[in-house]
Enzyme design. Structure first.
Site, short mmCIF file in Angstrom:
data_model
loop_
_atom_site.label_atom_id
_atom_site.label_comp_id
_atom_site.label_asym_id
_atom_site.label_seq_id
_atom_site.Cartn_x
_atom_site.Cartn_y
_atom_site.Cartn_z
N ASP A 69 -0.23 4.38 0.80
CA ASP A 69 -0.99 5.37 1.90
C ASP A 69 0.04 5.22 2.91
O ASP A 69 0.52 4.27 3.29
CB ASP A 69 -2.32 5.50 2.10
CG ASP A 69 -2.65 3.96 2.69
OD1 ASP A 69 -2.17 3.02 2.34
OD2 ASP A 69 -3.46 3.97 3.80
N HIS A 108 5.60 4.06 11.89
CA HIS A 108 4.32 4.75 12.54
C HIS A 108 5.00 5.78 13.34
O HIS A 108 4.03 6.58 14.02
CB HIS A 108 3.32 3.93 12.99
CG HIS A 108 2.67 3.06 12.04
ND1 HIS A 108 0.89 3.03 12.37
CD2 HIS A 108 2.45 2.79 10.78
CE1 HIS A 108 0.62 2.06 11.27
NE2 HIS A 108 1.53 2.25 10.25
N GLU A 131 -5.09 1.64 3.09
CA GLU A 131 -4.95 0.20 4.20
C GLU A 131 -4.69 0.97 5.27
O GLU A 131 -5.27 0.28 6.43
CB GLU A 131 -3.39 -0.22 3.77
CG GLU A 131 -3.30 -1.55 4.48
CD GLU A 131 -2.62 -1.37 6.02
OE1 GLU A 131 -2.95 -2.11 6.84
OE2 GLU A 131 -2.12 -0.10 6.18
N GLU A 132 -4.36 2.20 5.65
CA GLU A 132 -4.04 2.40 7.01
C GLU A 132 -5.37 3.13 7.90
O GLU A 132 -5.56 3.18 8.92
CB GLU A 132 -3.15 3.57 7.06
CG GLU A 132 -1.80 3.47 6.50
CD GLU A 132 -0.80 2.59 7.73
OE1 GLU A 132 -1.56 2.07 8.67
OE2 GLU A 132 0.06 2.24 7.41
N HIS A 145 0.87 -1.20 0.07
CA HIS A 145 0.14 0.13 -0.01
C HIS A 145 0.73 1.18 0.02
O HIS A 145 2.06 1.27 0.67
CB HIS A 145 -0.94 -0.03 1.35
CG HIS A 145 -0.25 0.08 2.43
ND1 HIS A 145 -0.21 1.28 3.15
CD2 HIS A 145 0.08 -0.92 3.41
CE1 HIS A 145 0.50 1.19 4.15
NE2 HIS A 145 0.69 -0.16 4.49
N ASP A 155 1.50 -10.04 1.18
CA ASP A 155 1.22 -8.59 1.23
C ASP A 155 2.30 -8.15 2.35
O ASP A 155 3.15 -9.05 2.77
CB ASP A 155 -0.30 -8.53 2.06
CG ASP A 155 -0.74 -7.00 2.20
OD1 ASP A 155 -0.02 -6.12 1.88
OD2 ASP A 155 -1.74 -6.99 2.65
N ASP A 160 7.11 1.59 5.85
CA ASP A 160 5.58 1.05 5.78
C ASP A 160 4.70 1.97 4.82
O ASP A 160 4.25 3.25 5.08
CB ASP A 160 4.92 1.20 7.10
CG ASP A 160 3.45 0.92 7.31
OD1 ASP A 160 2.87 0.14 6.16
OD2 ASP A 160 2.63 1.01 8.33
ZN LIG Z 1 1.48 -0.98 6.24
#
Ligand SMILES: [Zn+2]
Length: 487
Positions: A120, A459, A187-188, A118, A214, A153
């Site tokens: 985003d 994150h 996704e987030e 992903h 994934d 991420d």
């Molecule tokens: Zn992720």
């Protein structure tokens, strides 16, 4: 008497012999000697592309105003332009801002595979921008790292996959099995407009995937005490989640004349009970397979325990239950997170409410959690309620004997050499909760090495990836896609 002593000594000797034999034969399989292979590709292009991808502020905030439609659109246009060869040799289906590429295989009778990530990213917490060594959306590259939000991420995943496919196309590789590449935009925040739409589309097309790969775990370095080799936990399942309200009830009134029976008192007792009675769990199924493999690489003393679980099972379970990370692997976890009661200092509450979040292990259902909590705490003064938006069961557990798993496992070993590969359990969520609906088996793993130090950027502040690790990850993706689509 002497006979008895002799007999006990003999029994002890026998026991020790069994323990010793089990320990000495608790060894990794020989495919750990898989030959390392070298792949030459355009490293500087890959680094520049990763760096450029980070500069797009494709932020998925809970708050819509944090989202910029233009950034997502420019990212999509940039991706298509930067990966011309991929765009030319695939068909592209756009589902909202999620991109689904299809690279047709020569044998339509074989089930396709899906490799996904992903693009985003989560927002940078306002006020923490200054704590970053390099600005979060700079994509700055120094001698060691590529910096910025998404470096781990999961723009490294997206760009890694695109680089791998480009390499294979340049090498004139022709897949036998069709390959889908999906790059999610939300996704987030749950993937409902991205991955979920891809799944609807694939179902409509009658596509059932052989397996999907994934984001998930990484090639983790130094996470398990006593294990010095990196561990690639290929996550074969992901935990579910349910949030319950535990409510202590009483009649209320003025605080100057409190009743003996108070809502807060009842709630407190209930919470203590929950705290002292975790949901049962232990080494079995997936977690057993994981620790069994990892323990083969542990020092002798640990090996003794894991090779003789019939004798030391209880000790191992209680040892692993102590640390939060390993405890989360063994059972459904219980976490009280929010408390509320009276709205005023001098008013006794009629209801005292605790919000308790449970992360559901694949061995339990949402109903199991309800039953466990109700059985423990519910009585005439305590009620258990569901939150209307809560309740997602754990995923299916995918096979770690399948062709897809073996492809990922052998690819990782070919690129990274002597590393431990074991099935793992994903504690967080991913878009695979959607993709799994159209796949026989689903795996969650990023083939990038990651140390404890870099994990903090996930994150968080100073998200970054080592250039070398990213490039080796591209190599692993090349092998995964090449081998995964070959038979
Ligand atoms: Zn992720």
């Amino acid at each position: 008497m002497l006979k008895l002593i002799k007999l006990s000594a003999l029994a002890l000797l026998l026991l020790l012999t069994i323990v010793l034999i089990n320990t000495l034969t608790h060894n990794p399989s020989s495919d750990n000697d898989l030959k390392k292979i070298a792949i030459d590709f355009d490293e500087s292009r890959a680094i520049i592309n990763l760096s450029d991808s980070i500069k797009f502020k494709t932020i998925s905030g809970q708050n819509r105003s944090q989202q910029s439609i233009e950034e997502f659109e420019s990212f999509i246009q940039w991706l298509k332009k930067s990966y011309k060869l991929v765009t030319e040799n695939t068909s592209l289906k756009r589902l909202n801002d999620t991109l689904l590429f299809k690279w047709e295989g020569s044998n339509p009778n074989l089930k396709p595979i899906l490799v996904t990530g992903h693009y985003d990213v989560v927002p940078v917490i306002p006020g923490t921008e200054g704590s970053w060594t390099e600005p979060p959306y700079s994509g700055n590259v120094d001698s060691e790292y590529v910096w910025g939000r998404g470096a781990l991420d999961d723009k490294s995943g997206v760009i890694g996959i695109m680089e791998a496919v480009t390499y294979l196309m340049e090498a004139n590789f022709k897949p036998t099995r069709t390959i889908y590449l999906s790059f999610g935009h939300d996704e987030e925040i749950g993937g409902v407009n991205g991955a979920a739409e891809v799944v609807k589309y694939l179902s409509k097309e009658g596509v059932q995937l052989e397996w999907s790969l994934d984001e998930g775990s990484f090639l983790l370095e130094g996470f398990i005490p006593g294990v010095d080799k990196p561990v690639a936990a290929i996550n074969v399942a992901e935990k579910g989640s349910v949030t319950l309200q535990v409510v202590g009830k009483a009649v209320g009134g003025h605080s100057s004349m409190p009743t003996r029976s108070s809502a807060v008192g009842h709630l407190s007792k209930a919470l203590v009970k929950l705290d002292e009675n975790r949901m049962p769990g232990g080494l079995e199924g997936l977690t057993l397979a994981m620790f069994d493999e990892i323990s083969k690489h542990m020092p002798f003393v640990y090996k003794i325990a894991f090779a003789n679980r019939w004798l030391f099972g209880g000790v191992i379970d209680s040892y692993l239950s102590q640390a939060p990370a390993t405890n989360a692997m063994l059972r459904t976890t219980t976490a009280p997170t929010m408390l509320s009661a009276s709205v005023k200092t001098n008013v006794l509450p009629i209801e005292a409410i605790a919000i308790v979040n449970f992360r559901i292990h694949p061995q339990n259902s949402v109903e199991d959690v309800f039953e466990h909590v109700r059985g423990l705490v519910e009585n005439e003064n305590v009620e258990v309620r569901a939150l209307s938006y809560s309740g997602r069961p754990a995923s299916q557990v995918s096979s770690w004997e399948s062709r897809g798993y073996k492809v990922i496992e052998s690819s990782v070993k070919e690129i990274f050499g002597d590393v431990i590969v074991a099935p793992g359990l994903m504690i967080a969520g991913s878009d695979t909760r959607h993709y799994a609906k159209v796949a026989d088996n689903s795996y969650r793993f990023n083939p990038f090495p990651l140390s404890n130090k870099e994990l903090a950027g996930f994150h968080g502040t100073n998200e970054r990836i080592k250039k070398k690790d990213f490039l080796d990850g591209v190599r692993a993706y090349i092998r995964i896609i090449e081998k995964g689509s070959s038979t």
